[in-house]
Design an enzyme around this catalytic site. Structure first.
Site, short mmCIF file in Angstrom:
data_model
loop_
_atom_site.label_atom_id
_atom_site.label_comp_id
_atom_site.label_asym_id
_atom_site.label_seq_id
_atom_site.Cartn_x
_atom_site.Cartn_y
_atom_site.Cartn_z
CD GLN A 146 -93.40 45.53 -53.73
OE1 GLN A 146 -93.13 46.30 -54.63
NE2 GLN A 146 -94.65 45.25 -53.39
N GLY A 147 -90.22 42.91 -50.76
CA GLY A 147 -90.63 42.30 -49.51
C GLY A 147 -91.61 43.18 -48.74
CB SER A 155 -97.65 40.92 -49.06
OG SER A 155 -98.33 41.90 -49.80
CD GLU A 203 -97.12 47.99 -57.50
OE1 GLU A 203 -97.16 46.79 -57.83
OE2 GLU A 203 -97.16 48.36 -56.31
CG ASN A 217 -110.71 45.46 -57.94
OD1 ASN A 217 -109.57 45.74 -58.33
ND2 ASN A 217 -111.66 45.06 -58.76
CD GLU A 218 -112.42 43.79 -52.60
OE1 GLU A 218 -113.23 43.05 -53.19
OE2 GLU A 218 -111.18 43.71 -52.78
#
Length: 402
Positions: free
Chosen positions: A128-129, A131, A246, A388-389
């Site tokens: 997966q590209g 980030s 996901e 999480n944020e």
């Protein structure tokens, strides 16, 4: 939401149990137990995939029209739960559960015909590209460029934290095709052949010593226009669809419950340092019980989402709640597993794999050898797939309307 299984569902559960008992080999089970990462190594994962593919169960989340089982949400849940309780490895999620739904939902007939069978056969192994070094949580700020040149696109940029890119021959990738519009609107979704000039995969070793992730550099990489999914500028829509799958496409609770059960079983014979066993310690039991209650609560949320999917609803933003809770529970349970073994749990062998004939001999046991590596690896749970944020912000805005 009816939690009682019908006779047909009970019969299906028993069929899955019988299949697992007959086909989940000790070698595959041992490999899964000794893998620190959530992403199973290809030798174990692809072997299990092949067994499921032969049975016709590998694409258990896909619609029947595109080669899937066509199972109901309840059947999918039962399958995942029985696999977890049997100690089966996780499936190769990047191809089966992430890019495949994008292809069969938004892809052309040609894309479906080419890529879906190759995902099932294992001919294509995906990474997966998404980030980039400066675009993680703010994914829409990505800078990898894709410039149209006749019947192809030329891509330049880099991707980071690219899981299993060193194994992959294909990448699904987000790239900016229009820098002059709102950042969300100028992104497109491409399918990239990794085996070509200009693709440079460089390893990143994690705290646990795992080579799991990489940085991928793209320099004048050629992508045929036919490998654009949907249209130019549709990448953000597809990325949101993929990320919802996901976060909500699988149930985390069964695997977490299995790991707690393993901990509880080991505590029955683990010395507590005071002449007894750890399972007799009241504070230990409270700590494990809190984690188990958290997992049972998560399971109820996941079942509620499955119930809504069965009624035709989309997973929606509540999947961020699942991701948030599952990530925190994963880390909590792995910390308990570390503490279970006391000082023996501090062993950290960075050689890989920790299974099979070439595995390094553990100082105490295989479980203690894996414990520290798994604990360190799971630190990433509250980062990957949206921190999480980020999940808390999504919940606040879209669920709580704050």
């Amino acid at each position: 939401m009816d939690l009682e299984l019908t006779p047909d569902e009970l019969a299906f559960r028993d069929e899955v149990r019988a299949f697992l008992a007959a086909n989940l080999t000790p070698e595959i089970r041992a490999g899964a137990a000794a893998s620190p990462s959530v992403f199973v190594e290809p030798d174990i994962g692809q072997a299990w995939n092949a067994i499921l593919h032969k049975q016709g169960w590998l694409a258990y989340q896909w619609p029947k029209a595109v080669g899937g089982t066509g199972w109901s949400p309840v059947q999918r849940y039962l399958f995942e739960k029985e696999c977890a309780q049997a100690g089966a490895p996780n499936l190769t999620v990047l191809g089966l559960k992430l890019v495949a739904p994008v292809i069969y939902t938004f892809g052309t007939d040609e894309q479906k015909a080419r890529y879906l069978p190759r995902i099932l056969s294992g001919e294509d192994y995906w990474c997966q590209g998404f980030s980039e070094p400066a675009s993680g949580s703010d994914l829409a700020s990505l800078q990898t460029r894709a410039v149209k040149d006749g019947d192809k696109y030329i891509l330049n940029g880099s991707k980071i934290w690219t899981t299993h890119a060193h194994f992959a021959n294909m990448m699904f990738c987000l790239a900016r095709t229009n820098p002059d519009v709102h950042k969300n609107a100028g992104i497109s979704f491409f399918l990239i052949d990794m085996n070509q000039p200009g693709v440079d995969v460089r390893p990143i070793l994690t705290l646990a010593g795992d080579h799991e992730v990489n940085q991928v550099f793209l320099e004048d990489v050629v992508v045929p226009a036919e490998n654009l999914v949907a249209g130019e500028g549709d990448g953000w829509k597809l990325a949101k669809f993929l990320l919802e799958n996901e976060r909500g496409g699988s149930c985390h609770a069964p695997k977490l419950a299995y790991d707690i059960a393993q901990i509880e079983s080991a505590a029955l014979t683990q010395p507590d340092g005071r002449g007894g066993v750890l399972s007799d310690n009241a504070e230990w039991r409270r700590r494990v019980a809190r984690a188990r209650l958290g997992v049972e609560s998560l399971e109820m949320i996941e079942l509620k989402i499955l119930s809504e999917i069965a009624q035709g609803q989309k997973p929606g933003p509540q999947t961020s709640l699942v991701k948030l809770l599952a990530s925190n529970l994963r880390q909590e349970i792995d910390e308990i597993a570390m503490d279970l073994h006391g000082v023996a749990g501090l062993e950290l062998d960075t050689r890989r794999p920790l299974y099979g004939a070439q595995a390094p001999e553990p100082v105490h046991s295989r479980a203690t050898q894996v414990g520290a590596a798994r604990y360190l690896n799971s630190r990433a749970w509250t980062i990957f797939g949206g921190t999480n944020e980020v999940q808390a912000s999504i919940i606040a805005k879209t669920v709580l309307n704050l």
